[in-house]
Design a protein around this motif. Sequence first.
Motif, short mmCIF file in Angstrom:
data_model
loop_
_atom_site.label_atom_id
_atom_site.label_comp_id
_atom_site.label_asym_id
_atom_site.label_seq_id
_atom_site.Cartn_x
_atom_site.Cartn_y
_atom_site.Cartn_z
N ASN A 260 -13.66 -8.13 -9.49
CA ASN A 260 -12.84 -7.25 -8.84
C ASN A 260 -13.98 -6.13 -7.88
OD1 ASN A 260 -10.62 -9.35 -7.92
ND2 ASN A 260 -9.47 -8.47 -9.93
N LEU A 261 -14.21 -5.70 -7.47
CA LEU A 261 -14.80 -4.24 -6.46
C LEU A 261 -13.46 -3.79 -5.93
CD1 LEU A 261 -17.55 -2.80 -5.92
CD2 LEU A 261 -17.44 -4.09 -3.51
N LEU A 262 -13.29 -1.80 -6.59
CA LEU A 262 -13.21 -1.64 -6.28
C LEU A 262 -13.48 -0.32 -5.62
CD1 LEU A 262 -9.64 -0.58 -8.54
CD2 LEU A 262 -10.10 -2.55 -6.32
N LEU A 263 -13.95 0.06 -4.23
CA LEU A 263 -14.12 0.85 -3.60
C LEU A 263 -13.26 2.36 -3.57
CD1 LEU A 263 -16.00 -1.12 -0.77
CD2 LEU A 263 -17.15 -0.33 -2.69
N THR A 264 -13.16 3.02 -4.85
CA THR A 264 -12.37 4.40 -4.79
C THR A 264 -12.64 5.88 -3.33
OG1 THR A 264 -13.92 5.95 -6.13
CG2 THR A 264 -12.38 4.27 -7.07
N ILE A 265 -10.84 5.96 -3.41
CA ILE A 265 -11.01 7.01 -1.81
C ILE A 265 -11.11 8.17 -3.37
CG2 ILE A 265 -9.67 7.78 -0.27
CD1 ILE A 265 -9.70 4.39 -0.20
N LYS A 266 -11.90 9.42 -2.41
CA LYS A 266 -11.03 10.29 -3.17
C LYS A 266 -9.92 11.34 -2.48
CE LYS A 266 -15.85 12.89 -4.76
NZ LYS A 266 -16.61 13.94 -4.32
N LYS A 267 -9.08 12.14 -3.59
CA LYS A 267 -8.15 12.70 -3.17
C LYS A 267 -8.47 13.16 -1.69
CE LYS A 267 -4.34 13.39 -5.09
NZ LYS A 267 -2.96 11.71 -5.45
N LYS B 283 -9.24 6.61 7.39
CA LYS B 283 -10.50 6.68 8.24
C LYS B 283 -11.83 5.95 7.58
CE LYS B 283 -13.04 11.14 9.70
NZ LYS B 283 -13.12 12.71 9.24
N ILE B 284 -11.28 5.56 6.20
CA ILE B 284 -11.86 5.44 5.32
C ILE B 284 -12.73 3.77 5.41
CG2 ILE B 284 -13.08 4.99 2.57
CD1 ILE B 284 -13.79 7.40 2.81
N LEU B 285 -11.31 3.57 5.64
CA LEU B 285 -10.88 2.08 6.12
C LEU B 285 -11.59 1.44 6.98
CD1 LEU B 285 -9.69 -0.48 4.69
CD2 LEU B 285 -7.28 0.22 6.27
N LYS B 286 -11.83 2.73 8.08
CA LYS B 286 -12.47 2.17 9.60
C LYS B 286 -13.89 1.62 9.41
CE LYS B 286 -8.93 3.67 12.90
NZ LYS B 286 -8.94 5.61 13.56
N PRO C 71 -10.96 -5.86 4.45
CA PRO C 71 -10.84 -5.37 3.29
C PRO C 71 -9.40 -4.76 3.35
CG PRO C 71 -11.38 -4.13 5.91
CD PRO C 71 -11.10 -5.29 5.77
N GLN C 72 -9.29 -5.06 1.72
CA GLN C 72 -7.20 -4.54 1.26
C GLN C 72 -7.33 -3.26 1.06
OE1 GLN C 72 -6.21 -7.83 -0.64
NE2 GLN C 72 -4.38 -6.97 -1.18
N LEU C 73 -6.69 -2.50 1.58
CA LEU C 73 -6.42 -1.11 1.36
C LEU C 73 -5.16 -0.91 0.04
CD1 LEU C 73 -6.88 2.08 1.62
CD2 LEU C 73 -5.19 2.08 3.81
N LEU C 74 -5.55 -0.63 -1.10
CA LEU C 74 -4.87 -0.45 -2.59
C LEU C 74 -4.36 0.59 -2.43
CD1 LEU C 74 -6.59 -2.63 -4.81
CD2 LEU C 74 -5.12 -3.51 -3.46
N SER C 75 -2.90 1.02 -2.60
CA SER C 75 -2.46 2.67 -3.68
C SER C 75 -3.27 2.74 -4.35
CB SER C 75 -1.08 2.25 -3.58
OG SER C 75 -0.55 1.90 -4.39
N ILE D 263 -8.22 9.85 -6.86
CA ILE D 263 -7.54 8.79 -6.10
C ILE D 263 -6.66 8.77 -5.04
CG2 ILE D 263 -9.47 7.74 -6.87
CD1 ILE D 263 -7.04 5.30 -7.51
N ALA D 264 -7.45 8.21 -3.53
CA ALA D 264 -5.68 8.71 -3.20
C ALA D 264 -6.09 6.92 -2.58
CB ALA D 264 -6.46 8.99 -1.48
N GLY D 265 -6.37 6.48 -2.94
CA GLY D 265 -6.22 4.57 -3.04
C GLY D 265 -7.55 4.14 -3.50
#
Length: 373
Positions: free
Chosen positions: A86-93, A99-102, A111-115, A131-133
């Motif tokens: 599983n790869l998690l591309l972390t989104i900073k707080k 915007k990142i998902l785009k 891509p799957q956006l995770l909480s 993280i924000a997700g």
Amino acid sequence: MTIYDWLVIGGGITGAALAYELQAQGNKVLLLEPNSNLNNATRYSYGGLPFWATSPETKELCAEGMSIHRQLPEILDCDTEFQEINLLLTIKKNESPEKILKQYQSCEIPPQLLSVAESCELEPLLNPSAIAGAIYFPHGHINPVKTNEAYLKTFTRLGGTMIHESVNSFQFHQETVVGAKTDQNTYRADKTVVCAGGLTRRLLKQSSVTVPVYFTHAELLETPPLDLKLNTLIMPAHDQRLRLEAKATALEQESLWDQPEEDLGSAVIDPGAIQFRDGHLCIGQISRTLTDPNSKVDATASEAWLREEIGTLLPALKDVPAQWHSCLIAFSPNRESTIGKLEEYDGIYVFSGFTSPLLLAPPLARRFARSVS
Ligand SMILES: Cc1cc2nc3c(=O)[nH]c(=O)nc-3n(C[C@H](O)[C@H](O)[C@H](O)COP(=O)(O)OP(=O)(O)OC[C@H]3O[C@@H](n4cnc5c(N)ncnc54)[C@H](O)[C@@H]3O)c2cc1C
């Protein structure tokens, strides 16, 4: 003097895969690589195989890469530690998940956006308040050292010749490259292919050939086997390394690459981590666009920065015992491949600087070898 069909320069994953494929096609191949123990970008790689394809054009190639990786343990008679992970591309707080998902919308696997909670469920070592997700992708993974070494071993088992010497110039007959020189010897070959990773540009420049292969200086930490368990491959979702590469290779910067000691952009840090089967981890990646391949960076400050960033995201990794390393990573602008015959001379090719080399070197090497044999 032996005249080889092919001379391959560099024994990282690109050179090793290509030497093997050329030899498997029945060519008489010589591979020149200075180090008998790997000490290159492949050695320090995370081993990730992004088969989710960042664009529709690469979909087929990525599928071919995964198919070859599934077969490699048998072909190379070696456990490459291939697995799906599983790869998690972390989104900073402070970043916007939408915007990142785009940035990932053109990927072949959506891509799957995770909480935050979903991310931490997959990776309990993540700090939820950092993280924000995260963006989730299924990902492939190998042990890059084992894979690289297995390619080299199988290449020699098929009759290929590997010599531990460093090429310092090419041998010419009129406008044709007919081999290469090292400090010790001159080697003759009908065709030569440069797979020298981050040193590809400098080696060719010595013969007044400029190729669109550049390099970053990369720094990371490598731990011994540890008891803690990182379940996923962690990388940041933002694209600041791509932006650094784009900035450093913009047209107005081009001439600076041939100047010594230029720094073409502010260093960026990717707080990522991966754990290998034996329990050791590779942590972080700082990237710098310094034009001198031999530039020295401050290892103490670099390690402190790596520990601070990873400590925020994965607190359990902040103070683990680890060794600091650096290497050069080849890249081409716009993530395009730099593969093929050089225009300036006959008899010389480049196979370097393409994106996701661990996934794509095996299929590209196979295609290259079949097209020239
Ligand atoms: C921290 C980190 C994480 C990474 N994660 C990933 C990942 O998950 N997935 C992925 O696909 N990529 C990843 N990469 C990038 C990847 O590791 C490299 O792009 C890839 O290994 C490059 O392979 P290469 O064969 O081009 O270069 P290298 O592995 O650097 O090999 C080049 C070889 O050429 C030899 N050489 C140089 N000059 C000469 C000469 N004059 N004569 C003879 N030989 C010469 C060198 O000794 C070297 O062995 C990562 C890199 C780092 C640092």
